[in-house]
Scaffold this active site. Structure first.
Site, PDB file in Angstrom:
ATOM      1  N   ASP A  67       0.807  -1.217   0.000  1.00  0.00           N
ATOM      2  CA  ASP A  67       0.000   0.000   0.000  1.00  0.00           C
ATOM      3  C   ASP A  67       0.842   1.269   0.000  1.00  0.00           C
ATOM      4  O   ASP A  67       2.053   1.237   0.249  1.00  0.00           O
ATOM      5  CB  ASP A  67      -0.975  -0.007   1.188  1.00  0.00           C
ATOM      6  CG  ASP A  67      -0.357  -0.591   2.464  1.00  0.00           C
ATOM      7  OD1 ASP A  67       0.880  -0.636   2.558  1.00  0.00           O
ATOM      8  OD2 ASP A  67      -1.121  -1.001   3.339  1.00  0.00           O
ATOM      9  N   ASN A 135      -7.515  -3.109  14.433  1.00  0.00           N
ATOM     10  CA  ASN A 135      -8.936  -3.337  14.122  1.00  0.00           C
ATOM     11  C   ASN A 135      -9.126  -4.513  13.154  1.00  0.00           C
ATOM     12  O   ASN A 135     -10.194  -4.681  12.582  1.00  0.00           O
ATOM     13  CB  ASN A 135      -9.570  -2.057  13.544  1.00  0.00           C
ATOM     14  CG  ASN A 135      -8.970  -1.658  12.204  1.00  0.00           C
ATOM     15  OD1 ASN A 135      -8.044  -2.298  11.705  1.00  0.00           O
ATOM     16  ND2 ASN A 135      -9.498  -0.598  11.610  1.00  0.00           N
ATOM     17  N   HIS A 137      -7.425  -4.986  10.317  1.00  0.00           N
ATOM     18  CA  HIS A 137      -7.138  -4.734   8.897  1.00  0.00           C
ATOM     19  C   HIS A 137      -5.849  -5.427   8.466  1.00  0.00           C
ATOM     20  O   HIS A 137      -4.957  -5.680   9.275  1.00  0.00           O
ATOM     21  CB  HIS A 137      -7.131  -3.230   8.561  1.00  0.00           C
ATOM     22  CG  HIS A 137      -5.936  -2.449   9.038  1.00  0.00           C
ATOM     23  ND1 HIS A 137      -6.047  -1.263   9.732  1.00  0.00           N
ATOM     24  CD2 HIS A 137      -4.594  -2.662   8.911  1.00  0.00           C
ATOM     25  CE1 HIS A 137      -4.834  -0.800   9.991  1.00  0.00           C
ATOM     26  NE2 HIS A 137      -3.941  -1.621   9.507  1.00  0.00           N
TER      27      HIS A 137
HETATM   28  C1  F6R Z   1       1.538  -1.723   6.063  1.00  0.00           C
HETATM   29  C2  F6R Z   1       0.154  -2.170   6.168  1.00  0.00           C
HETATM   30  C3  F6R Z   1      -0.611  -2.150   7.446  1.00  0.00           C
HETATM   31  C4  F6R Z   1       0.197  -2.555   8.671  1.00  0.00           C
HETATM   32  C5  F6R Z   1      -0.676  -2.564   9.916  1.00  0.00           C
HETATM   33  C6  F6R Z   1       0.132  -2.848  11.155  1.00  0.00           C
HETATM   34  O1  F6R Z   1       2.012  -1.835   4.736  1.00  0.00           O
HETATM   35  O2  F6R Z   1      -0.388  -2.542   5.185  1.00  0.00           O
HETATM   36  O3  F6R Z   1      -1.723  -3.010   7.325  1.00  0.00           O
HETATM   37  O4  F6R Z   1       0.736  -3.816   8.451  1.00  0.00           O
HETATM   38  O5  F6R Z   1      -1.314  -1.336  10.048  1.00  0.00           O
HETATM   39  O6  F6R Z   1       1.032  -1.790  11.345  1.00  0.00           O
HETATM   40  P1  F6R Z   1       2.198  -1.854  12.410  1.00  0.00           P
HETATM   41  O7  F6R Z   1       3.128  -2.920  11.969  1.00  0.00           O
HETATM   42  O8  F6R Z   1       2.844  -0.503  12.361  1.00  0.00           O
HETATM   43  O9  F6R Z   1       1.567  -2.157  13.731  1.00  0.00           O
END
Ligand code: F6R
Length: 240
Positions: A67, A135, A137
């Site tokens: 992303d 959440n 995602h």
């Molecule tokens: C990053 C991404 C997000 C993160 C997620 C967890 O490319 O797609 O889905 O993997 O938000 O983020 P962290 O690792 O910072 O807790």
């Protein structure tokens, strides 16, 4: 789903590095689906150390990232393109021409999504690395994203904007939209490796492993993947 519980973040990163290095060594032309965020930073450090010492080569490796923030050019310090260069690509021998990510400043949003989808169709990931949002995602597929989704632009939820604000000077600077690989394109990967560390991920980990497979929890789709490995530390495993 295979679950590897580790004692801490260090061990989590080492376990994840072993899996990725194994893929790169067994197939020098592999397609790596990569992620940004805090969680894979320890893993990237280990890949860099291994590249320097052993040295595992990424010369022919191709990379596709999950992303990118909409509105940020690749030179912007908070862009995910910049993150990947600084935290991994500049320290290994990957050809930057082979490292792909959505263009956050593309003039035509629809055309950019189509371009990325076409690319993903031609480059099935040998492994897709994922972090987990608190959440539930994965990539920027927020709750209630269709399981059939391909590359699209999302409005980030309040909780994701708050989570990501720590990486910006203040919350107002966090972009409100992002390009993301869709759930369908994530599921096309031959293998999935999802990492979660810390107590703030415990509830999402519980739902990922034990909850219903529902679009309300995007990560729950991974229960349907034939080759998915989850690596978690003690804190993230707290509710299991
Ligand atoms: C990053 C991404 C997000 C993160 C997620 C967890 O490319 O797609 O889905 O993997 O938000 O983020 P962290 O690792 O910072 O807790």
């Amino acid at each position: 789903m295979k679950i590897i519980k580790t004692k801490d973040y260090e061990e989590l990163s080492a376990e994840a590095a072993k899996i990725l290095i194994d893929i790169v060594r067994s197939n020098p032309y592999a397609v790596l689906g990569l992620a940004t965020g805090t969680t894979p930073l320890g893993l990237y450090k280990k890949l860099i150390a291994d590249h320097t010492k052993n040295p595992t080569s990424y010369k022919h490796i191709r990379a596709v990232n999950l992303d990118e923030y909409k509105g940020l050019p690749k030179e912007h310090k908070q862009s995910y393109a910049y993150f990947m260069r600084k935290n991994l690509f500049e320290h290994i021998d990957i050809d930057l021409e082979n490292a792909h990510i959505e263009n956050g400043v593309a003039a035509d949003e629809q055309a950019e999504c189509e371009r990325y989808d076409k690319l993903l169709k031609s480059m099935r990931q040998d492994i897709q690395l994922l972090g987990l949002g608190s959440n539930g995602h994965i990539a920027f597929n927020e709750p209630n994203t269709s399981f059939e989704s391909t590359t699209h632009v999302v409005n980030l939820t309040e909780s994701t904007i708050k989570d990501n604000a720590r990486l910006f000077n203040n919350i107002e600077e966090v972009p409100k939209q992002a390009y993301t690989m869709g759930l369908n394109s994530i599921m096309q990967a031959k293998k999935i490796l999802i990492l979660a560390s810390g107590v703030n991920k415990a509830e999402a980990v519980y739902k990922l492993v034990n909850g219903d497979v529902t679009e309300a929890v995007p990560a729950s789709i991974l229960q349907n993947h034939p080759d998915c490995t989850l690596i978690i530390d003690k804190e993230a495993a707290k509710l299991l």
